[in-house]
Design an enzyme around this catalytic site. Structure first.
Site, short mmCIF file in Angstrom:
data_model
loop_
_atom_site.label_atom_id
_atom_site.label_comp_id
_atom_site.label_asym_id
_atom_site.label_seq_id
_atom_site.Cartn_x
_atom_site.Cartn_y
_atom_site.Cartn_z
N GLY A 1 0.83 -1.19 0.00
CA GLY A 1 0.00 0.00 0.00
C GLY A 1 0.86 1.24 0.00
N VAL B 1 4.65 1.00 1.16
CA VAL B 1 4.84 -0.10 2.10
C VAL B 1 4.96 -1.40 1.30
CG1 VAL B 1 3.95 -1.23 4.15
CG2 VAL B 1 3.31 1.12 3.66
N LYS C 1 8.20 -0.14 5.48
CA LYS C 1 7.75 1.19 5.10
C LYS C 1 8.94 1.99 4.63
CE LYS C 1 4.08 2.38 7.20
NZ LYS C 1 3.01 2.84 8.02
N ASP D 1 -3.22 11.01 13.09
CA ASP D 1 -3.84 10.53 11.85
C ASP D 1 -4.61 9.23 12.11
OD1 ASP D 1 -4.59 10.67 9.23
OD2 ASP D 1 -2.67 9.98 8.41
#
Ligand SMILES: *[C@@H]1O[C@H](CO)[C@@H](O)[C@H](O)[C@H]1NC(C)=O
Ligand SMILES: *[C@@H]1O[C@H](CO)[C@@H](O)[C@H](O)[C@H]1NC(C)=O
Ligand SMILES: *[C@@H]1O[C@H](CO)[C@@H](O)[C@H](O)[C@H]1NC(C)=O
Ligand SMILES: *[C@@H]1O[C@H](CO)[C@@H](O)[C@H](O)[C@H]1NC(C)=O
Ligand SMILES: *[C@@H]1O[C@H](CO)[C@@H](O)[C@H](O)[C@H]1NC(C)=O
Ligand SMILES: *[C@@H]1O[C@H](CO)[C@@H](O)[C@H](O)[C@H]1NC(C)=O
Length: 806
Positions: A519, A526, A542, A636
């Protein structure tokens, strides 16, 4: 005189209309002599009249390789539905041209020619990219001479129908369009099966799965049809026999549908909204086989995953292929070459004893290679089964079940995780482990740390641009000193929890050259990988590409802070890499992906699971805010940042990274894409950001968890579009069951539903001082303290705030 002018008039008329006689060409049609050039931005692809599909060149990755293909033209996710030269991608500068005598011809820069529209008999008048996704080449009578629909590659589209002889072949991998290992075929007797192919030959193994099977052997008139509504069904003698595609199919007015034989052998019917938001992806409507790991042929062949591999079903019903412990991939570039043992016990040489000293048996449960045995021992016990293999130099694995022992030799095929049988597998491997720990990496230091949360900025409108500068310039962030003893050694062994240092090479190897993308997050891409720490541990790597490049010390500090967090509702950081420009973080891999799939996708969590998930997230956040050595404000919180582990327990990810975000606004805008709905009002108001900002986001998330819908969704009508408003309206009007329509579990658990809703409304109060702390939230969700009746969260709601909220 009159006669002459009449004649002239008729003649003129005739002349004017000649083109209409010649063909029914329209402006989108491709004229003879038209051409496209690979890698040339000036030539635009050939588009269908409604713009849905395009024909042209697609670049493969970043390489100098192009694919002649057809793709969905309006959706951001590149989705190729047909390709001509999968086995031989062409270089930049290649040209495709429509010629009257030979149809579509591909010419390389070296002037090698390939006929794309082959076979073709007749003289071409023009070509046409149809709205159905079919590219046709027709003669002057508009009769089709060639169509891409008759040479389907790995995908079929609505309006296609197939008879005996129909086949589609998978591609090699998601990004490699060479002929792949799977074939789906329709036979004379109407059977439709999927089989593996022994590449590079054409040899087809026996079907490992039949989508449709008939007992009678006599030929009748069978057809497979994919109709306009996205249904796939079987026709016998032109009348519908059985609908194969099950599942909720969205209307074709609003959804694209396609069915693809995926590179891993799963045949899937997908849909995608036609007017996509950036977050929309292809979702699965129906797929077969149900469990590809359990379907295996009795014959030889590599099986679904390749030799010496283990197939495990992932939640999206796709196979997840892994090497067993003590085995490694033969070719990191090509998964399907299989795995080899890191160590093979040698036979002969009179060294058996010495050799036996070097091997041991590793025990694993519920793993089997059902077809590779060469000897069965019965009756036998577990211990004897283990030593029998250990002492047999030909034996690679033994399997014990009930009172039987099966010895198996290499290569092992059709390996799978099988929870249905209670079996033990003993796998031979070299003694001892070689850990991949860097001796230089010390335990993360436990100094008091200061976390400065850098505000991420939102560029929703020009008003925000101004605010944003103010925000960035004037926000001073918080240094919250806490003097807590590190929870570092709290649970489990220290060894396992040591933050590891990886070199870039380690990371590249672990991810097989950054091959499988899981993703894209706010900080970069990632990738999936496996690191060897005693045993193989799957990781999500990541790659941080949007962080402050010169903040070297900062990076290490942040990583240490993250590395010190240990909580069962947080994703654990296993290691990191900080080498030159490369900054990478390796997190434990969460098999079940993100919560958003289980809220907004097809597979929804039950009410009970959802309440547990909500509680888990609340506990994780409480830990970040109050219980770890350095306070961390997440900044977030949203469903995409909550991952689910094997037990569907929630794990918060991406915490502690906010500080690494670059101050550069254009970057931060993309960093926050799509998450505006979760953001507390103080972000826009030049007010200090505290833990209460996370509480707000949690409140929005809690509403989404309760209702299984996105915070902002205009498909449900304007009065319900903004969940935070609608939820309060329902609460006030006493119509809370509307929020959980069709969810009988939630409706019958009304008391809890009401409590959770009230907690959520408390959390989304515009006035941050009214919001409870996470501690209080947890106590309320655990029903330890009463939840008072919440006030209206946004007393100043106006028409404008509706716009703001979006
Ligand atoms: C394509 O296949 C369909 C159905 O089998 C057939 O009717 C049609 O003639 C074929 N078109 C060409 C150009 O071969
Ligand atoms: C695709 O896979 C084939 C077979 O493994 C390989 O020969 C080819 O180079 C690959 N193509 C690309 C573009 O990676
Ligand atoms: C198939 O056809 C053959 C001859 O055409 C006939 O003898 C046989 O009974 C048929 N089988 C079935 C299952 O209908
Ligand atoms: C497609 O097939 C489904 C299932 O048989 C049927 O309900 C639907 O009406 C069909 N759609 C069209 C456009 O024929
Ligand atoms: C289809 O038609 C053929 C010939 O008319 C007949 O023999 C056969 O039984 C029919 N099949 C079915 C399933 O109705
Ligand atoms: C470990 O430390 C030694 C000596 O300080 C250094 O030479 C070596 O490069 C370091 N290794 C890594 C992987 O950082």
């Amino acid at each position: 005189m009159i006669k002459v002018s009449l004649l002239l008039f008729l003649l003129l008329n005739l002349l004017i209309h000649i083109p209409n006689f010649a063909s029914s060409q329209t402006k989108n049609d491709v004229k003879i002599g038209s051409s496209l050039i690979a890698g040339d931005d000036k030539t635009s692809p050939w588009i269908s009249p409604n713009g849905d599909f395009a024909f042209g060149f697609q670049q493969l990755g970043n390489e100098d390789q192009f694919l002649v293909s057809i793709w969905y033209n309006k959706i951001p996710e590149k989705t190729i539905v047909w390709y001509a030269n999968g086995d031989n991608p062409c270089p930049k500068g290649s040209r495709i041209e429509l010629l009257a005598d030979r149809g579509l011809v591909l010419t390389s820069p070296q002037q090698d020619e390939t006929l794309i529209s082959d076979p073709l008999i007749g003289v071409v008048a023009y070509g046409s990219m149809k709205d159905t996704g079919n590219f046709v080449v027709v003669n002057k009578d508009s009769e089709s001479l060639w169509e891409s629909f008759n040479q389907s590659t790995d995908t079929i589209l609505p309006t296609q129908a197939f008879a005996e002889g129909f086949k589609i072949s998978s591609r090699r991998s998601e990004t490699n369009f060479s002929r792949g290992r799977f074939l789906l075929r329709m036979f004379k007797n109407g059977n439709i099966g999927i089989a593996t192919v022994n590449l590079p030959s054409e040899y087809i193994n026996e079907n490992f799965f039949l989508i449709r099977s008939f007992d009678q052997l006599n030929a009748t008139n069978y057809q497979l049809k994919f109709n306009e509504s996205g249904q796939i069904f079987h026709l016998v003698n032109n009348s519908k026999e059985v609908v194969l595609s099950k599942g909720d199919i969205g209307p074709s007015t609003r959804f694209y549908h396609r069915a693809t034989l995926n590179f891993d052998g799963v045949f899937t019917l997908y849909q995608h909204p036609k007017e996509p938001k950036s977050t929309d992806v292809w979702s699965t409507v129906w797929s077969v086989p149900d469990n590809i790991c359990y379907s295996f042929p009795t014959q030889k062949g590599t099986g679904v995953c390749g030799f010496n591999r283990i197939c495990r079903l992932s939640i999206d019903k796709r196979p997840d292929c892994q090497c067993p412990r003590g085995f490694s991939l033969v070719d990191p570039e090509d998964d399907y070459k299989g795995c080899i043992p890191d160590f093979v016990q040698e036979c002969g040489d009179n060294q058996d004893n010495a050799r036996n000293d070097q091997v041991e048996m590793e025990t694993m449960t519920n793993i089997d290679w059902p077809t590779s045995d060469y000897e069965q021992l019965q009756p036998f016990d577990e211990e004897k089964c283990k030593t029998a293999c250990l002492n047999d130099c030909m034996c690679a694995v033994s399997i014990f079940r009930e009172n039987s022992c099966w010895k198996k030799k290499l290569p092992l095929s059709n390996g799978r995780v099988d929870n249905r049988v209670n079996s033990k597998a003993f796998i031979k491997r070299r003694k001892g482990n070689i850990a991949l720990e860097d001796p230089n990496t010390s335990k993360p230091n436990k100094n008091q740390e200061t976390i400065i949360i850098i505000i991420s900025v939102f560029l929703g409108s020009s008003v925000f641009v101004n605010c944003l500068l103010l925000v960035v310039l004037s926000l001073v962030f918080f240094l919250i000193y806490r003097n807590k003893i590190s929870t570092f050694d709290r649970n489990g062994s220290t060894m396992d929890q040591t933050l590891r240092y990886f070199s870039y090479k380690d990371m590249s190897k672990a991810t097989e050259g950054f091959k499988e993308e899981l993703g894209r997050g706010a900080f970069g891409i990632v990738y999936k990988g496996v690191v060897e720490i005693g045993s193989p541990i799957p990781v999500a790597v990541k790659k941080l590409d949007r962080i402050v490049q010169d903040g070297d010390k900062e990076f290490k500090t942040e990583v240490n802070v993250i590395g010190q967090t240990h909580h069962k509702n947080l994703v654990r950081l296993i290691g990191f890499c900080d080498e030159g420009p490369h900054r990478l973080l390796a997190y434990e891999f969460m098999n079940n992906g993100s919560l958003s799939n289980f809220l907004f996708g097809d597979l929804k969590l039950t009410w009970n699971q959802r309440t547990q998930v909500a509680l888990g997230i609340a506990r994780g956040l409480l830990y970040l805010h109050d219980e770890c050595s350095t306070q961390i404000i997440h900044c977030d919180i949203k469903p995409q940042n909550i991952l689910l582990d094997d037990h569907y327990d929630p794990r918060i990810s991406d915490f502690g990274l906010a500080k690494l975000l670059r101050m550069d606004q254009t970057e931060t805008q993309t960093a926050i894409r799509g998450t505006k709905g979760y953001v507390a009002p103080e972000w826009f108001r030049n007010m200090p950001i505290t833990v209460k900002a996370d509480v707000y986001s949690f409140g929005v998330l809690l509403l989404e968890i309760i209702c299984c819908r996105r915070n902002v969704d205009f498909d449900v009508g304007e009065d319900r579009a903004i969940l935070t408003y609608w939820a309060y309206d329902c609460y006030q009007e006493g119509t809370i069951y509307e929020l959980v329509e069709n969810d009988s579990d939630a409706i019958s658990d009304r008391k809890k539903l009401e409590k959770f809703l009230m907690v959520a409304i408390w959390c989304i109060q515009e006035d941050s001082s009214l919001r409870p702390t996470m501690k209080k939230v947890v106590l309320m969700l655990e029903e330890i303290v009463e939840v008072p009746s919440p006030p209206c969260p946004n007393p100043y709601r106006t028409e404008n705030s509706l716009v703001d909220a979006v």
